[in-house]
Write a protein that holds these residues in place. Structure first.
Motif, PDB file in Angstrom:
ATOM      1  N   PRO A  40       0.355  -1.543   0.096  1.00 51.66           N
ATOM      2  CA  PRO A  40       0.218  -0.031   0.101  1.00 51.66           C
ATOM      3  C   PRO A  40       0.319   1.424  -0.184  1.00 51.66           C
ATOM      4  CG  PRO A  40      -0.611  -1.290   1.424  1.00 51.66           C
ATOM      5  CD  PRO A  40       0.352  -2.539   1.140  1.00 51.66           C
ATOM      6  N   ALA A  41       2.060   1.670   0.470  1.00 51.93           N
ATOM      7  CA  ALA A  41       2.448   2.777   0.991  1.00 51.93           C
ATOM      8  C   ALA A  41       3.466   2.635  -0.417  1.00 51.93           C
ATOM      9  CB  ALA A  41       3.949   2.523   1.430  1.00 51.93           C
ATOM     10  N   ALA A  42       3.986   1.755  -0.958  1.00 56.79           N
ATOM     11  CA  ALA A  42       4.531   1.646  -2.375  1.00 56.79           C
ATOM     12  C   ALA A  42       3.744   2.760  -3.378  1.00 56.79           C
ATOM     13  CB  ALA A  42       5.228   1.201  -3.441  1.00 56.79           C
ATOM     14  N   TRP A  43       2.289   2.002  -3.064  1.00 58.62           N
ATOM     15  CA  TRP A  43       0.839   2.357  -4.392  1.00 58.62           C
ATOM     16  C   TRP A  43       0.588   3.554  -3.829  1.00 58.62           C
ATOM     17  CZ3 TRP A  43      -3.973   4.274  -4.681  1.00 58.62           C
ATOM     18  CH2 TRP A  43      -4.332   3.701  -5.692  1.00 58.62           C
ATOM     19  N   LEU A  44       0.037   4.015  -2.973  1.00 63.68           N
ATOM     20  CA  LEU A  44       0.081   5.422  -2.538  1.00 63.68           C
ATOM     21  C   LEU A  44       0.764   6.271  -3.094  1.00 63.68           C
ATOM     22  CD1 LEU A  44      -1.065   4.931   1.304  1.00 63.68           C
ATOM     23  CD2 LEU A  44      -2.907   5.681  -0.957  1.00 63.68           C
ATOM     24  N   THR A  45       2.790   5.934  -2.884  1.00 66.38           N
ATOM     25  CA  THR A  45       3.733   7.110  -3.028  1.00 66.38           C
ATOM     26  C   THR A  45       3.403   7.045  -4.729  1.00 66.38           C
ATOM     27  OG1 THR A  45       5.070   6.342  -1.564  1.00 66.38           O
ATOM     28  CG2 THR A  45       6.149   7.489  -3.357  1.00 66.38           C
TER      29      THR A  45
END
Length: 72
Positions: free
Chosen positions: A53-58
């Motif tokens: 999720p963190a990579a997707w949001l970034t």
């Protein structure tokens, strides 16, 4: 509707995304808009398909910032 996990993920990512968007856009207001757009996209996303999720949001936030720069 956001569940508890979504809220935790978004609140954890918010400071990083705001910093990223501000560095790209140079404006706090524009950065807030980009992060809000990112969160709206998160609400509509199929989270079962998102491994990190963190990579997707970034990634989504960065792309939104680039779109805003192109439109300016």
């Amino acid at each position: 509707m956001l569940d508890r996990d979504d809220t935790r993920i978004l609140e954890g990512a918010r400071p990083k995304l705001l910093g990223l968007a501000y560095r790209i856009l140079g404006s706090r207001a524009d950065a807030e808009d980009a992060v809000q757009d990112t969160f709206l996209k998160w609400q509509k996303a199929d989270k079962d398909q998102i491994e990190n999720p963190a990579a997707w949001l970034t990634t989504i936030c960065t792309r939104r910032c680039i779109d805003l720069l192109r439109a300016a």
